[in-house]
Write a protein that holds these residues in place. Sequence first.
Motif, PDB file in Angstrom:
ATOM      1  N   CYS A 303       0.869  -1.179   0.000  1.00 46.63           N
ATOM      2  CA  CYS A 303       0.000   0.000   0.000  1.00 46.63           C
ATOM      3  C   CYS A 303       0.902   1.224   0.000  1.00 46.63           C
ATOM      4  CB  CYS A 303      -0.923  -0.006   1.229  1.00 46.63           C
ATOM      5  SG  CYS A 303      -0.046   0.170   2.799  1.00 46.63           S
ATOM      6  N   LYS A 304       0.315   2.380  -0.111  1.00 43.72           N
ATOM      7  CA  LYS A 304       1.099   3.616  -0.047  1.00 43.72           C
ATOM      8  C   LYS A 304       1.697   3.753   1.356  1.00 43.72           C
ATOM      9  CE  LYS A 304      -1.888   6.035  -3.357  1.00 43.72           C
ATOM     10  NZ  LYS A 304      -0.935   5.997  -4.463  1.00 43.72           N
ATOM     11  N   THR A 305       2.945   4.181   1.407  1.00 45.85           N
ATOM     12  CA  THR A 305       3.606   4.417   2.694  1.00 45.85           C
ATOM     13  C   THR A 305       4.306   5.774   2.652  1.00 45.85           C
ATOM     14  OG1 THR A 305       5.698   3.417   2.004  1.00 45.85           O
ATOM     15  CG2 THR A 305       4.033   1.947   2.973  1.00 45.85           C
ATOM     16  N   TYR A 313      -1.560   0.694  -5.753  1.00 47.94           N
ATOM     17  CA  TYR A 313      -2.149  -0.525  -5.201  1.00 47.94           C
ATOM     18  C   TYR A 313      -3.509  -0.185  -4.621  1.00 47.94           C
ATOM     19  CZ  TYR A 313      -1.144  -5.421  -4.260  1.00 47.94           C
ATOM     20  OH  TYR A 313      -1.105  -6.790  -4.309  1.00 47.94           O
ATOM     21  N   ASP A 314      -4.421  -1.147  -4.644  1.00 43.48           N
ATOM     22  CA  ASP A 314      -5.792  -0.892  -4.205  1.00 43.48           C
ATOM     23  C   ASP A 314      -5.967  -0.918  -2.691  1.00 43.48           C
ATOM     24  OD1 ASP A 314      -6.574  -0.688  -6.835  1.00 43.48           O
ATOM     25  OD2 ASP A 314      -7.156  -2.795  -6.998  1.00 43.48           O
ATOM     26  N   LEU A 315      -5.036  -1.509  -1.967  1.00 44.41           N
ATOM     27  CA  LEU A 315      -5.190  -1.642  -0.526  1.00 44.41           C
ATOM     28  C   LEU A 315      -4.936  -0.305   0.162  1.00 44.41           C
ATOM     29  CD1 LEU A 315      -3.406  -5.068  -0.033  1.00 44.41           C
ATOM     30  CD2 LEU A 315      -5.860  -4.611  -0.015  1.00 44.41           C
ATOM     31  N   ASP A 316      -5.834   0.043   1.066  1.00 45.51           N
ATOM     32  CA  ASP A 316      -5.793   1.350   1.715  1.00 45.51           C
ATOM     33  C   ASP A 316      -5.248   1.208   3.125  1.00 45.51           C
ATOM     34  OD1 ASP A 316      -6.112   3.997   2.337  1.00 45.51           O
ATOM     35  OD2 ASP A 316      -8.257   3.836   2.764  1.00 45.51           O
ATOM     36  N   GLY A 317      -3.931   1.100   3.250  1.00 40.12           N
ATOM     37  CA  GLY A 317      -3.311   1.078   4.558  1.00 40.12           C
ATOM     38  C   GLY A 317      -2.889  -0.304   5.028  1.00 40.12           C
ATOM     39  N   GLN A 318      -2.170  -0.319   6.151  1.00 39.18           N
ATOM     40  CA  GLN A 318      -1.584  -1.543   6.680  1.00 39.18           C
ATOM     41  C   GLN A 318      -2.634  -2.521   7.212  1.00 39.18           C
ATOM     42  OE1 GLN A 318       1.572  -2.326   6.310  1.00 39.18           O
ATOM     43  NE2 GLN A 318       2.050  -0.358   5.337  1.00 39.18           N
ATOM     44  N   ALA A 319      -3.706  -2.026   7.788  1.00 40.11           N
ATOM     45  CA  ALA A 319      -4.764  -2.928   8.263  1.00 40.11           C
ATOM     46  C   ALA A 319      -5.400  -3.676   7.094  1.00 40.11           C
ATOM     47  CB  ALA A 319      -5.813  -2.142   9.034  1.00 40.11           C
ATOM     48  N   ASP A 324      -5.992  -8.655   3.749  1.00 41.45           N
ATOM     49  CA  ASP A 324      -5.735  -9.320   2.473  1.00 41.45           C
ATOM     50  C   ASP A 324      -4.862 -10.559   2.687  1.00 41.45           C
ATOM     51  OD1 ASP A 324      -5.681  -9.322  -0.543  1.00 41.45           O
ATOM     52  OD2 ASP A 324      -3.539  -9.067  -0.174  1.00 41.45           O
ATOM     53  N   TYR A 325      -3.868 -10.463   3.549  1.00 42.35           N
ATOM     54  CA  TYR A 325      -3.023 -11.609   3.910  1.00 42.35           C
ATOM     55  C   TYR A 325      -3.903 -12.759   4.398  1.00 42.35           C
ATOM     56  CZ  TYR A 325       0.636 -14.060   6.707  1.00 42.35           C
ATOM     57  OH  TYR A 325       1.502 -14.983   7.255  1.00 42.35           O
ATOM     58  N   ILE A 326      -4.791 -12.464   5.317  1.00 41.41           N
ATOM     59  CA  ILE A 326      -5.647 -13.486   5.918  1.00 41.41           C
ATOM     60  C   ILE A 326      -6.641 -14.039   4.903  1.00 41.41           C
ATOM     61  CG2 ILE A 326      -7.444 -13.867   7.653  1.00 41.41           C
ATOM     62  CD1 ILE A 326      -5.947 -11.673   9.345  1.00 41.41           C
ATOM     63  N   ASP A 327      -7.296 -13.158   4.172  1.00 39.71           N
ATOM     64  CA  ASP A 327      -8.344 -13.594   3.246  1.00 39.71           C
ATOM     65  C   ASP A 327      -7.803 -14.407   2.078  1.00 39.71           C
ATOM     66  OD1 ASP A 327     -10.194 -12.324   4.840  1.00 39.71           O
ATOM     67  OD2 ASP A 327     -10.344 -10.533   3.575  1.00 39.71           O
ATOM     68  N   SER A 328      -6.583 -14.120   1.656  1.00 42.60           N
ATOM     69  CA  SER A 328      -6.003 -14.855   0.525  1.00 42.60           C
ATOM     70  C   SER A 328      -5.521 -16.244   0.934  1.00 42.60           C
ATOM     71  CB  SER A 328      -4.851 -14.063  -0.092  1.00 42.60           C
ATOM     72  OG  SER A 328      -3.777 -13.894   0.835  1.00 42.60           O
ATOM     73  N   LEU A 329      -5.118 -16.418   2.194  1.00 38.17           N
ATOM     74  CA  LEU A 329      -4.511 -17.666   2.634  1.00 38.17           C
ATOM     75  C   LEU A 329      -5.458 -18.593   3.386  1.00 38.17           C
ATOM     76  CD1 LEU A 329      -1.124 -16.120   3.754  1.00 38.17           C
ATOM     77  CD2 LEU A 329      -1.464 -17.638   1.799  1.00 38.17           C
ATOM     78  N   ARG A 330      -6.415 -18.034   4.110  1.00 40.47           N
ATOM     79  CA  ARG A 330      -7.286 -18.869   4.932  1.00 40.47           C
ATOM     80  C   ARG A 330      -7.983 -19.982   4.144  1.00 40.47           C
ATOM     81  NH1 ARG A 330      -9.647 -17.390   9.744  1.00 40.47           N
ATOM     82  NH2 ARG A 330      -9.677 -15.160   9.217  1.00 40.47           N
TER      83      ARG A 330
END
Length: 384
Positions: A303-305, A313-319, A324-330
């Motif tokens: 994400c932007k830093t 990138y479409d993700l808005d921030g670290q949360a 996304d980490y959890i949803d892609s792997l679970r």
Amino acid sequence: MNQLDYFGGTEQKKFEATGFFRIQEEGKRQWLIDPEGNVFISVGLNHLDDSNLKYHYNLNIWKEKYSSNKDKWIREGLVKDMKDWGFNTIGWTQEYISGDWGKALDWGVNINLGHSTPWSAADYRTANMPYVLQLRVAEIEDWNGQPNFPDVYSREFDVYAEWLARSICADHADSQNLIGYFFVDIASWQDHASGRDFPQLEGLEKEERDRKVFDIASKYYEVVTKHIRSYDKNHLILGDRYNGNKVIPTPVLKAMKPYVDVFSVQYFPANNEEGYRQMHEDLKKWHEITEKPVLIADIGNSCKTEMNPDRVYDLDGQAARAQDYIDSLRPLLNEPWFIGWHWCAYVENTARGWGCKTPFDKPYEEFVGPVREFNNKVYDNILK
């Protein structure tokens, strides 16, 4: 939470202890087993390079916090962080250091993305954690702007493969912490951006090419694994880290089956349900072709830093990154063929623009907090 053993495997699911990592089949389930005989999900972290703390803007941290000492950084920085966040495997230790990252994301331009030097055997002994190694058996990476496609039938290729095994495997053959050996990072088995190819494939039409690429790939895997096994009969052959965001030729996957123990793939899904579903379907399809357990050898998001405000990138921030980490792997955890993933990356730098920590060695707490909780419940999910 499950009781973990020395390596990070769960003691709730046991098999025979052999002293080394291995694959165990139980019905339709393919487990990765650690040296103590316990089920192990490889939750790795990639791009572990101390040079990320040696830029002009953060060199003082390297000097003051780690006393300009790599062993201290490994023990008191990296290993401490990994264990705190629930990572149990030292993944790809090299770091991207050059090139135009924005253009390179598409792997569609002839540009050389240079990488740093991998860790030494002594570095892995200092870390004292499960790890993987790479043998760069051919310079045919998708990111390589000047690839060199070898003649795999030649004496020169055989001699080079023997040297790699002699120079690397001999130093790790007895290590209980070593999981296994990767080969080429996103090896290009077709359509390299440079237009180059294996010499025997040039000018062939598809049907004839498919037949020949099977033969070339078979020889490639045969030669490399032969020499690895002459020095190391104990560890897994993880094979090429295929590019899952690009077509992987089926003849290559069929050719690797007799020689490689794990299907390893790099995959960066779109950060939405459709993207997660597509990755899941692709991994299942490749497993069915290869009949091998699946390891995602590189996956990540950004994400932007503050350091990299222009990241697209479409993700808005670290949360959002953590979710996304959890949803892609679970969804993958209960697949009978899934044995783990290695996350990109550790410390953010000006080139890569993503990481678990800021360029000033501070964790992105909104990211690592949820990731820690998810990682620490991995075995609860797969054994429920």
